[in-house]
Write a protein that holds these residues in place. Structure first.
Motif, mmCIF file in Angstrom:
data_model
loop_
_atom_site.group_PDB
_atom_site.id
_atom_site.type_symbol
_atom_site.label_atom_id
_atom_site.label_comp_id
_atom_site.label_asym_id
_atom_site.label_seq_id
_atom_site.Cartn_x
_atom_site.Cartn_y
_atom_site.Cartn_z
ATOM 1 N N ALA A 58 0.829 -1.209 0.000
ATOM 2 C CA ALA A 58 0.000 0.000 0.000
ATOM 3 C C ALA A 58 0.865 1.261 0.000
ATOM 4 O O ALA A 58 0.584 2.227 -0.724
ATOM 5 C CB ALA A 58 -0.922 -0.002 1.215
ATOM 6 N N SER A 59 1.917 1.262 0.807
ATOM 7 C CA SER A 59 2.793 2.432 0.884
ATOM 8 C C SER A 59 3.535 2.657 -0.421
ATOM 9 O O SER A 59 3.672 3.799 -0.887
ATOM 10 C CB SER A 59 3.781 2.246 2.042
ATOM 11 O OG SER A 59 4.603 3.382 2.189
ATOM 12 N N MET A 60 4.005 1.582 -1.034
ATOM 13 C CA MET A 60 4.718 1.704 -2.308
ATOM 14 C C MET A 60 3.789 2.179 -3.417
ATOM 15 O O MET A 60 4.186 2.994 -4.268
ATOM 16 C CB MET A 60 5.341 0.361 -2.679
ATOM 17 C CG MET A 60 6.599 0.012 -1.913
ATOM 18 S SD MET A 60 7.990 1.117 -2.283
ATOM 19 C CE MET A 60 8.264 0.761 -4.024
ATOM 20 N N LEU A 61 2.552 1.693 -3.445
ATOM 21 C CA LEU A 61 1.602 2.144 -4.464
ATOM 22 C C LEU A 61 1.341 3.640 -4.357
ATOM 23 O O LEU A 61 1.257 4.349 -5.367
ATOM 24 C CB LEU A 61 0.277 1.376 -4.321
ATOM 25 C CG LEU A 61 0.260 -0.059 -4.833
ATOM 26 C CD1 LEU A 61 -1.069 -0.721 -4.510
ATOM 27 C CD2 LEU A 61 0.526 -0.096 -6.337
ATOM 28 N N GLU A 62 1.224 4.123 -3.112
ATOM 29 C CA GLU A 62 0.994 5.557 -2.910
ATOM 30 C C GLU A 62 2.184 6.380 -3.373
ATOM 31 O O GLU A 62 2.028 7.410 -4.035
ATOM 32 C CB GLU A 62 0.713 5.823 -1.439
ATOM 33 C CG GLU A 62 0.409 7.286 -1.133
ATOM 34 C CD GLU A 62 0.108 7.514 0.332
ATOM 35 O OE1 GLU A 62 -0.045 8.686 0.724
ATOM 36 O OE2 GLU A 62 0.032 6.530 1.095
ATOM 37 N N VAL A 63 3.387 5.919 -3.044
ATOM 38 C CA VAL A 63 4.593 6.664 -3.399
ATOM 39 C C VAL A 63 4.837 6.625 -4.906
ATOM 40 O O VAL A 63 5.203 7.643 -5.511
ATOM 41 C CB VAL A 63 5.811 6.095 -2.637
ATOM 42 C CG1 VAL A 63 7.118 6.672 -3.184
ATOM 43 C CG2 VAL A 63 5.692 6.389 -1.152
ATOM 44 N N MET A 64 4.617 5.473 -5.512
ATOM 45 C CA MET A 64 4.920 5.327 -6.942
ATOM 46 C C MET A 64 3.992 6.145 -7.820
ATOM 47 O O MET A 64 4.268 6.334 -9.015
ATOM 48 C CB MET A 64 4.834 3.853 -7.342
ATOM 49 C CG MET A 64 5.892 2.956 -6.693
ATOM 50 S SD MET A 64 7.599 3.461 -7.040
ATOM 51 C CE MET A 64 7.735 3.002 -8.766
ATOM 52 N N ASN A 65 2.900 6.658 -7.263
ATOM 53 C CA ASN A 65 1.999 7.523 -8.028
ATOM 54 C C ASN A 65 2.319 9.007 -7.871
ATOM 55 O O ASN A 65 1.611 9.854 -8.422
ATOM 56 C CB ASN A 65 0.546 7.275 -7.597
ATOM 57 C CG ASN A 65 0.029 5.930 -8.062
ATOM 58 O OD1 ASN A 65 0.405 5.458 -9.138
ATOM 59 N ND2 ASN A 65 -0.818 5.289 -7.262
ATOM 60 N N GLN A 66 3.376 9.328 -7.130
ATOM 61 C CA GLN A 66 3.741 10.721 -6.915
ATOM 62 C C GLN A 66 4.420 11.315 -8.155
ATOM 63 O O GLN A 66 4.996 10.592 -8.983
ATOM 64 C CB GLN A 66 4.678 10.836 -5.702
ATOM 65 C CG GLN A 66 4.063 10.345 -4.398
ATOM 66 C CD GLN A 66 2.850 11.165 -3.992
ATOM 67 O OE1 GLN A 66 2.851 12.393 -4.108
ATOM 68 N NE2 GLN A 66 1.809 10.479 -3.526
ATOM 69 N N ASP A 67 4.363 12.640 -8.247
ATOM 70 C CA ASP A 67 4.904 13.335 -9.425
ATOM 71 C C ASP A 67 6.417 13.169 -9.546
ATOM 72 O O ASP A 67 6.942 13.065 -10.665
ATOM 73 C CB ASP A 67 4.558 14.821 -9.358
ATOM 74 C CG ASP A 67 3.067 15.077 -9.516
ATOM 75 O OD1 ASP A 67 2.380 14.193 -10.079
ATOM 76 O OD2 ASP A 67 2.586 16.140 -9.070
ATOM 77 N N TYR A 68 7.124 13.143 -8.433
ATOM 78 C CA TYR A 68 8.581 13.048 -8.532
ATOM 79 C C TYR A 68 9.020 11.685 -9.052
ATOM 80 O O TYR A 68 10.094 11.556 -9.651
ATOM 81 C CB TYR A 68 9.248 13.362 -7.186
ATOM 82 C CG TYR A 68 8.888 12.430 -6.051
ATOM 83 C CD1 TYR A 68 9.576 11.234 -5.859
ATOM 84 C CD2 TYR A 68 7.887 12.763 -5.150
ATOM 85 C CE1 TYR A 68 9.256 10.391 -4.824
ATOM 86 C CE2 TYR A 68 7.561 11.920 -4.099
ATOM 87 C CZ TYR A 68 8.249 10.737 -3.937
ATOM 88 O OH TYR A 68 7.939 9.911 -2.897
ATOM 89 N N ILE A 69 8.199 10.658 -8.849
ATOM 90 C CA ILE A 69 8.502 9.347 -9.419
ATOM 91 C C ILE A 69 8.335 9.402 -10.935
ATOM 92 O O ILE A 69 9.171 8.895 -11.700
ATOM 93 C CB ILE A 69 7.587 8.269 -8.816
ATOM 94 C CG1 ILE A 69 7.842 8.123 -7.318
ATOM 95 C CG2 ILE A 69 7.780 6.939 -9.530
ATOM 96 C CD1 ILE A 69 9.189 7.571 -6.966
#
Length: 319
Positions: free
Chosen positions: A202-213
């Motif tokens: 869940a945490s990785m899915l949230e982070v991987m959708n961020q603009d900096y990614i």
């Protein structure tokens, strides 16, 4: 940071008072008389009365509680009824065994679940994602005592590969020690393994959708570097939260596992003390585990600051 640590340590006092009060009340609700249990069914009423007087059990519940609190204030966990030893001595004898079991289970959980959660998040919707999700749900749902018995039945009784119960001594060699440790560690690691996997995904899915990614991918940064450098590092905070909670839960939740596998740790000590109506050992053990729980959570909060320096510990702001 220092103010935050001091505040948390001060908050430890009312927390321990509440825990002490609850465990005191619960232990007094256990059916059976400690003096009768210690002396056996052949003891006379006068012998039982005499022993109750020696143990202070003839005092009112309020007086017993005040004496108990007075001992805690002086860092005295009391003297065991059954073992005739200081409770702290018994805890220090058993706690290293629980610590070994806990951290082996914790290591297994991290070793399996963190990579599984990362892979599931980076391959969302694939068969691997579904496999890890179903496995996580299974791990959370399965009763620990049932899993332990099934593992014993399979690997000890049927296959004969691993010992069913007990803990090998240092004189038996490293191999014997490890083989005795495998089944209880795997059993105890099941629930934290499932929790770590779900939270990591869940945490990785949230982070991987961020603009900096997205920006890092657009710059041509390799997929592995994006996932591990930019993704996993920023997804660590909720994982650390669960890690602190799981270590604390493992320390307190090893009762069933240690009982199933006859592992001589804190859990088995508490069960033995309950069977012997040894209130003092139960109270001291729970207080000891409560202190550890608070200190581990404090350590996790400090790690937040190391992982993410943006986190503020401004006590005036209520954080």
């Amino acid at each position: 940071m220092l103010k935050f640590i001091i505040k948390r340590l001060i908050n430890l006092i009312p927390t321990l008072f509440i825990v002490a009060a609850i465990v005191f009340i619960i232990t007094r609700m256990i059916p059976g008389d400690p003096a009768s249990v210690l002396l056996g069914p052949q003891a006379s009423a006068s012998d039982v009365h005499r022993l109750r007087e020696q143990l202070g059990l003839n005092d009112s519940v309020f007086v017993q509680f005040i004496k108990y609190l007075n001992d805690l204030i002086h860092f005295n966990l009391g003297q065991s009824f059954a073992y005739k030893q200081p409770v702290l001595t018994l805890i220090l004898e058993r706690f290293p065994n629980t610590l070994i079991l806990t951290f082996c289970a914790f290591f297994i959980a991290l070793l399996v679940s963190i990579p599984a959660g990362v892979i599931a998040a980076t391959r969302k919707g694939s068969w691997m994602d579904y496999l890890f999700t179903v496995t996580s749900l299974f791990g959370i749902s399965i009763p620990v005592f049932w899993l332990g018995l099934m593992l014993v039945l399979l690997f000890s009784v049927t296959l004969g590969w691993l010992p069913a119960t007990g803990m090998a001594s240092s004189g038996d060699g490293a191999l014997a020690f490890i083989t005795h440790l495998i089944l209880p560690s795997v059993t105890l690691s099941t629930i934290p393994m499932a929790n770590f996997s779900r939270i990591t995904r869940a945490s990785m899915l949230e982070v991987m959708n961020q603009d900096y990614i997205t920006a890092a991918k657009a710059k041509g940064v390799s997929h592995f570097f994006v996932v591990m450098k930019h993704g996993f590092k920023n997804a660590l905070t909720p994982i650390l939260t669960v890690a602190g909670m799981e270590v604390s839960s493992l320390l307190g939740g090893a009762v069933l596992t240690e009982t199933i596998f006859s592992w001589p740790g804190m859990g088995q000590l508490i069960v033995e003390a309950i069977n012997k109506r040894d209130y003092i050992v139960v109270q001291g053990s729970v207080i000891f585990l409560a202190v550890l729980y608070v200190l581990i959570n404090l350590a996790v909060d400090i790690l937040y600051k190391v992982v993410n320096p943006k986190i503020s510990y401004d006590t005036k702001g209520g954080k």
